[in-house]
Design an enzyme around this catalytic site. Structure first.
Site, PDB file in Angstrom:
ATOM      1  N   LYS A   8       0.772  -1.162   0.066  1.00  0.00           N
ATOM      2  CA  LYS A   8       0.069   0.040  -0.129  1.00  0.00           C
ATOM      3  C   LYS A   8       0.948   1.291   0.057  1.00  0.00           C
ATOM      4  CE  LYS A   8       1.075   1.251   4.392  1.00  0.00           C
ATOM      5  NZ  LYS A   8       1.675   2.692   4.669  1.00  0.00           N
ATOM      6  N   ASP A 131      -2.297  -0.634  10.605  1.00  0.00           N
ATOM      7  CA  ASP A 131      -2.731  -0.845   9.335  1.00  0.00           C
ATOM      8  C   ASP A 131      -3.054  -2.028   8.625  1.00  0.00           C
ATOM      9  OD1 ASP A 131      -0.434  -1.578   9.333  1.00  0.00           O
ATOM     10  OD2 ASP A 131       0.502  -0.239   7.397  1.00  0.00           O
TER      11      ASP A 131
END
Length: 265
Positions: A8, A131
């Site tokens: 990401k 995350d």
């Protein structure tokens, strides 16, 4: 059974305040990108993790081991061998370890037929890192809190060319947070990220850049080099040290690759 955990990037990041629990409240935009590890599980007589590709500094006792210990203990699961091939740069702000953990949760859910819903898997993932739960649904989100409270937003960069530069520099996350000048007001990342991409250079920000670029000017120079090469938008991902750039068309930047790992997506 095999899966391919992806990386990401943080399209923007704002550090708002320090919390009483020692963490920070942040606002960020997380976006999945096509840089992949490979993760496979097979039946075995004892559980063991095998790691290839990029070496893991702690010798292999990583989040994947913690995921199996968690789910295996709760659901009394049979042993497996876990094969992890690392390609996502480690400690680079790209979420590779978190992605591996989340994808292993999903893989074990399918392999053992646990019938877990997305929210259940996200709750398990949150115990592995702020995350980590992002990778359960793996869609672009506006994240707040410590980075684990999500609001899906529509961002599509498929028409652009993405390049990731990973310089051989380790950034201490605690030091990066310690150098940030906290500012809660005056910037609305949630709204600005929905504006046209050609406005992002002037409006989107990563609060870690000021501290990191001051300590490591070469990272700031990479960002400038990316803009000089025609990037529509370039930024550091997370607390670094990786940077990414969005281009209107494919580029080749061999000079950057001489001293950095450059990945074309």
């Amino acid at each position: 059974m095999i899966t391919f955990p992806n990386a990401k990037i943080n399209l923007g990041l704002q550090v708002l305040r320090k919390r009483s629990d020692g963490y920070h409240d942040i606002e960020t935009v997380l976006y999945p990108i096509p840089i992949y590890d490979a993760l496979e599980i097979v039946e075995a007589s004892e559980t063991k993790l095998f790691v290839s590709g990029i070496p893991i500094p702690d010798g292999g006792d990583n989040l994947c081991s913690r995921v199996y210990n968690l789910l295996g203990g709760i659901y009394k699961l049979s042993p497996i061998h876990i094969y992890l091939h690392k390609r996502i740069p480690i400690g680079a702000g790209l979420g590779g370890g978190s992605s591996d953990a989340a994808f292993l949760i999903k893989l074990m859910n399918d392999y053992f037929n646990l019938k877990l819903e997305s929210e259940q898997m996200m709750n398990y993932a949150r115990t592995m890192g702020a995350d980590c739960s992002f990778f359960i649904n793996n869609k672009s989100v506006f994240a707040e809190g410590i980075g684990d409270q999500f609001l899906e937003i529509e961002i599509d960069l498929s028409a652009y060319h993405l390049l990731v530069v990973n310089p051989p520099i380790h950034i201490n996350t605690a030091e990066a947070y310690g150098g940030v000048l906290l500012k809660e007001d005056g910037r609305n990342l949630k709204e600005m990220i929905l504006e046209p991409i050609n406005t992002w250079k002037e409006t989107i920000f990563n609060d870690f850049e000021a501290t990191v670029f001051k300590k490591f000017p070469s990272i700031g120079q990479i960002k400038q080099d990316l803009y000089d090469a025609g990037a529509v938008y370039a930024a550091m991902s997370g607390s670094g040290s990786s940077l990414f750039a969005i281009f209107d068309q494919a580029v080749c930047l061999p000079d950057l690759a001489k001293s950095n790992q450059v990945i074309y997506c």
